[in-house]
Motif scaffolding. Structure first.
Motif, mmCIF file in Angstrom:
data_model
loop_
_atom_site.group_PDB
_atom_site.id
_atom_site.type_symbol
_atom_site.label_atom_id
_atom_site.label_comp_id
_atom_site.label_asym_id
_atom_site.label_seq_id
_atom_site.Cartn_x
_atom_site.Cartn_y
_atom_site.Cartn_z
ATOM 1 N N GLY A 98 69.494 43.115 -15.648
ATOM 2 C CA GLY A 98 68.947 42.871 -16.978
ATOM 3 C C GLY A 98 68.009 41.681 -17.064
ATOM 4 O O GLY A 98 67.894 41.044 -18.115
ATOM 5 N N LEU A 99 67.328 41.370 -15.973
ATOM 6 C CA LEU A 99 66.403 40.241 -15.977
ATOM 7 C C LEU A 99 65.174 40.549 -16.823
ATOM 8 O O LEU A 99 64.616 41.648 -16.762
ATOM 9 N N GLU A 100 64.734 39.570 -17.610
ATOM 10 C CA GLU A 100 63.495 39.675 -18.355
ATOM 11 C C GLU A 100 62.317 39.435 -17.400
ATOM 12 O O GLU A 100 62.488 38.819 -16.335
ATOM 13 N N PRO A 101 61.105 39.906 -17.772
ATOM 14 C CA PRO A 101 59.953 39.676 -16.890
ATOM 15 C C PRO A 101 59.773 38.210 -16.498
ATOM 16 O O PRO A 101 59.467 37.907 -15.338
ATOM 17 N N GLU A 102 59.990 37.292 -17.451
ATOM 18 C CA GLU A 102 59.829 35.873 -17.148
ATOM 19 C C GLU A 102 60.806 35.428 -16.061
ATOM 20 O O GLU A 102 60.466 34.602 -15.204
ATOM 21 N N GLU A 103 62.004 35.967 -16.086
ATOM 22 C CA GLU A 103 63.004 35.607 -15.080
ATOM 23 C C GLU A 103 62.642 36.202 -13.721
ATOM 24 O O GLU A 103 62.859 35.569 -12.672
ATOM 25 N N ILE A 110 52.812 30.834 -10.430
ATOM 26 C CA ILE A 110 53.402 32.017 -11.054
ATOM 27 C C ILE A 110 52.380 33.046 -11.524
ATOM 28 O O ILE A 110 52.747 34.047 -12.123
ATOM 29 N N MET A 111 51.101 32.817 -11.228
ATOM 30 C CA MET A 111 50.072 33.701 -11.772
ATOM 31 C C MET A 111 50.190 35.134 -11.253
ATOM 32 O O MET A 111 50.154 36.093 -12.032
ATOM 33 N N ASP A 112 50.305 35.291 -9.950
ATOM 34 C CA ASP A 112 50.226 36.629 -9.363
ATOM 35 C C ASP A 112 51.368 37.518 -9.840
ATOM 36 O O ASP A 112 51.169 38.676 -10.224
ATOM 37 N N GLN A 113 52.580 36.970 -9.835
ATOM 38 C CA GLN A 113 53.741 37.742 -10.283
ATOM 39 C C GLN A 113 53.616 38.076 -11.774
ATOM 40 O O GLN A 113 53.995 39.164 -12.206
ATOM 41 N N SER A 114 53.109 37.117 -12.546
ATOM 42 C CA SER A 114 52.981 37.344 -13.992
ATOM 43 C C SER A 114 52.028 38.489 -14.282
ATOM 44 O O SER A 114 52.279 39.329 -15.147
ATOM 45 N N ALA A 115 50.912 38.533 -13.548
ATOM 46 C CA ALA A 115 49.960 39.626 -13.751
ATOM 47 C C ALA A 115 50.578 40.958 -13.360
ATOM 48 O O ALA A 115 50.417 41.963 -14.055
ATOM 49 N N SER A 116 51.299 40.979 -12.233
ATOM 50 C CA SER A 116 51.860 42.226 -11.734
ATOM 51 C C SER A 116 53.000 42.734 -12.621
ATOM 52 O O SER A 116 53.128 43.934 -12.858
ATOM 53 N N LEU A 117 53.820 41.822 -13.118
ATOM 54 C CA LEU A 117 54.979 42.218 -13.919
ATOM 55 C C LEU A 117 54.642 42.405 -15.400
ATOM 56 O O LEU A 117 55.314 43.163 -16.094
ATOM 57 N N ARG A 118 53.617 41.712 -15.885
ATOM 58 C CA ARG A 118 53.363 41.688 -17.326
ATOM 59 C C ARG A 118 51.995 42.251 -17.700
ATOM 60 O O ARG A 118 51.558 42.143 -18.849
ATOM 61 N N SER A 160 48.875 44.918 -18.528
ATOM 62 C CA SER A 160 48.754 46.022 -19.478
ATOM 63 C C SER A 160 47.390 46.674 -19.307
ATOM 64 O O SER A 160 46.382 45.981 -19.116
ATOM 65 N N LYS A 161 47.364 47.984 -19.380
ATOM 66 C CA LYS A 161 46.106 48.715 -19.198
ATOM 67 C C LYS A 161 45.061 48.238 -20.207
ATOM 68 O O LYS A 161 45.343 48.096 -21.400
ATOM 69 N N GLY A 162 43.845 47.968 -19.701
ATOM 70 C CA GLY A 162 42.751 47.573 -20.572
ATOM 71 C C GLY A 162 42.788 46.127 -21.024
ATOM 72 O O GLY A 162 42.017 45.721 -21.890
ATOM 73 N N HIS A 163 43.690 45.329 -20.420
ATOM 74 C CA HIS A 163 43.832 43.944 -20.855
ATOM 75 C C HIS A 163 43.931 42.993 -19.665
ATOM 76 O O HIS A 163 44.441 43.358 -18.609
ATOM 77 N N ALA A 164 43.464 41.778 -19.878
ATOM 78 C CA ALA A 164 43.763 40.671 -18.978
ATOM 79 C C ALA A 164 44.958 39.913 -19.541
ATOM 80 O O ALA A 164 45.261 39.999 -20.734
ATOM 81 N N VAL A 165 45.643 39.190 -18.672
ATOM 82 C CA VAL A 165 46.857 38.460 -19.046
ATOM 83 C C VAL A 165 46.519 36.976 -19.144
ATOM 84 O O VAL A 165 46.352 36.298 -18.122
ATOM 85 N N PRO A 217 41.585 47.106 -15.330
ATOM 86 C CA PRO A 217 42.883 46.547 -15.716
ATOM 87 C C PRO A 217 43.904 47.659 -15.918
ATOM 88 O O PRO A 217 43.666 48.625 -16.644
ATOM 89 N N ALA A 218 45.052 47.529 -15.255
ATOM 90 C CA ALA A 218 46.062 48.588 -15.228
ATOM 91 C C ALA A 218 47.399 48.061 -15.724
ATOM 92 O O ALA A 218 47.570 46.870 -15.989
ATOM 93 N N ALA A 219 48.347 48.982 -15.848
ATOM 94 C CA ALA A 219 49.688 48.635 -16.314
ATOM 95 C C ALA A 219 50.437 47.834 -15.254
ATOM 96 O O ALA A 219 50.125 47.881 -14.066
ATOM 97 N N GLY A 220 51.462 47.123 -15.699
ATOM 98 C CA GLY A 220 52.280 46.320 -14.817
ATOM 99 C C GLY A 220 53.353 47.135 -14.112
ATOM 100 O O GLY A 220 53.379 48.366 -14.143
ATOM 101 N N ALA A 221 54.290 46.425 -13.471
ATOM 102 C CA ALA A 221 55.323 47.046 -12.652
ATOM 103 C C ALA A 221 56.207 47.986 -13.472
ATOM 104 O O ALA A 221 56.502 47.725 -14.645
ATOM 105 N N MET A 222 56.635 49.083 -12.839
ATOM 106 C CA MET A 222 57.450 50.068 -13.543
ATOM 107 C C MET A 222 58.139 51.011 -12.558
ATOM 108 O O MET A 222 57.741 51.111 -11.400
ATOM 109 N N ARG A 223 59.144 51.705 -13.066
ATOM 110 C CA ARG A 223 59.750 52.803 -12.314
ATOM 111 C C ARG A 223 58.896 54.034 -12.538
ATOM 112 O O ARG A 223 58.479 54.343 -13.671
ATOM 113 N N ILE A 224 58.602 54.777 -11.472
ATOM 114 C CA ILE A 224 57.768 55.972 -11.617
ATOM 115 C C ILE A 224 58.505 57.260 -11.263
ATOM 116 O O ILE A 224 57.966 58.345 -11.471
#
Length: 382
Positions: free
Chosen positions: A146-151, A170-178, A180-185, A374-381
């Motif tokens: 149950g970890l949040e993206p920040e954790e 923490i930049m690279d992980q933040s971009a990958s985990l957080r 969103s398509k069509g957006h910068a973080v 710009p694409a979506a972040g990490a997810m189960r597929i």
């Protein structure tokens, strides 16, 4: 490789189907280089190139790791004896994540894991963090942690810093985990707050070209660590918690307190933070076509003040600009890797051809040039 193909390959290798398939993207940093570990601002975006892991839980503490690329063979480890010194190659990234979760008191099961990735290696597009983020997303699901993206961001940073031995922020992980398509973080690295900023090049008649110089780099080498040490020295001498707290108007005073090299390192961080804030404002008010000059200024600062560029990156940037790109800069940690060039669609082929020709004329290996969105972040597929 699609999720069904990866699951089938997993079954072929491990004799059973995986419990699921997860993916996490690489990233391009639009602007804000080396500001993350100085508690500053960055503006990366997740890209449409990903690392995928098929994972199956085991009844014991054994970890078996296999990759679809290269002739690496299967690597076996035991969760009870994970040690950084014994981890080699790409396997140190998933093993580092497992180790970091254990350090937080999370019980990690033994797993079989099959990796497939199309994030270019060593290009500054964060292929290693894509692996880590795919693995931690899978383990978060499989363990019910149950970890949040920040954790998860902080856990993967711990894996990088204390297991892999790379002093990254923490930049690279933040971009990958957080992402969103069509957006910068837009990430504030002091408090991990995120604002998604619309960044879509195509509607503005632009493409984002990535020019992979094929000059590989490694963050666990000395150049990155020495830059970080310079920043920490600068903050200490200036009496601030981090260089984030130094303002543009403080630079004149800083010049009298710091040696010349440390001053230039500090000046890059302070001006780069300002460029990130300006870029966020311009994207909101005028769109992507307005940020070219800031990309250019960022590259000059990295080349001259932070000294993390290289001849191949400088050639990619200057040639892109001379042939129609509206702005270009190296991206990533430096000492090789990739440059980005924000380019009108009408000039894309001219820029591509000119860069290839310039590299050939200079006797450099042919670069790999491709577009990213710009694409979506990490997810189960699956």
């Amino acid at each position: 490789m699609g999720s069904a193909d990866l699951a089938a390959r997993f079954e072929q290798e491990f004799g059973r189907l995986p419990d699921g398939v997860w993916q996490a993207p690489g990233r391009v940093n639009l602007i804000g280089e080396h500001t993350d570990y100085n508690e500053g601002f960055v503006l990366p975006f997740a890209i449409d190139k990903t690392a995928r892991v098929a994972v199956g839980v085991r009844p014991d503490s054994t970890v078996r790791l296999l990759s679809t690329y290269g002739d690496h063979g299967m690597v076996t480890a035991d969760l009870g004896t994970l040690a950084a010194a014994s981890a080699k190659g790409w396997t140190k990234y998933p093993l580092g994540v497992m180790w970091a979760l254990q350090q937080q008191g999370i019980t990690v099961p033994g797993v079989d894991l099959l990796l497939d990735s199309n994030v270019p290696l060593g290009a500054g597009l964060s292929s290693s963090h894509a692996i880590e983020c795919a693995v931690i997303t899978a383990l978060n699901d499989l363990t019910g942690a149950g970890l949040e993206p920040e954790e998860m961001v902080l856990a993967t940073q711990r894996a990088e810093n204390d297991f892999v031995g790379a002093p990254t922020g923490i930049m690279d992980q933040s971009a990958s985990l957080r992402g969103s398509k069509g957006h910068a973080v837009f990430l504030d690295c002091r408090d991990q707050s995120v604002q998604l900023v619309r960044f879509e090049a195509e509607p503005a008649g632009l493409v984002m070209l990535v020019i992979d110089t094929r000059v590989s780099h490694s963050h666990s080498d000395g150049g990155y660590a020495s830059r970080r040490a310079s920043c920490e020295l600068g903050a200490e001498v200036l009496g601030v918690k981090a260089l984030r707290d130094v303002r543009l108007e403080d630079l004149d005073e800083a010049a009298g307190l710091l040696d010349e090299v440390t001053y230039r390192r500090v000046r890059h961080i302070v001006t780069e933070n300002d460029r990130v804030l300006q870029t966020v404002e311009l994207l909101a008010s005028a769109g992507p076509g307005s940020i070219g000059a800031l990309l250019d200024a960022s590259h000059v600062s990295m080349r001259d003040d932070f000294e993390i560029s290289c001849p191949e990156l400088d050639l990619a940037v200057s040639t892109s600009r001379a042939n129609g790109a509206i702005g270009a800069r190296m991206t990533g940690g430096g000492f090789g890797g990739a440059a980005i060039a924000l380019t009108p669609v009408t000039s894309e082929q001219q820029v591509r051809a000119a860069v290839v020709r310039a590299f050939a004329d200079a006797g450099y290996a042919a670069p790999d040039i491709f577009t990213v969105t710009p694409a979506a972040g990490a997810m189960r597929i699956s």
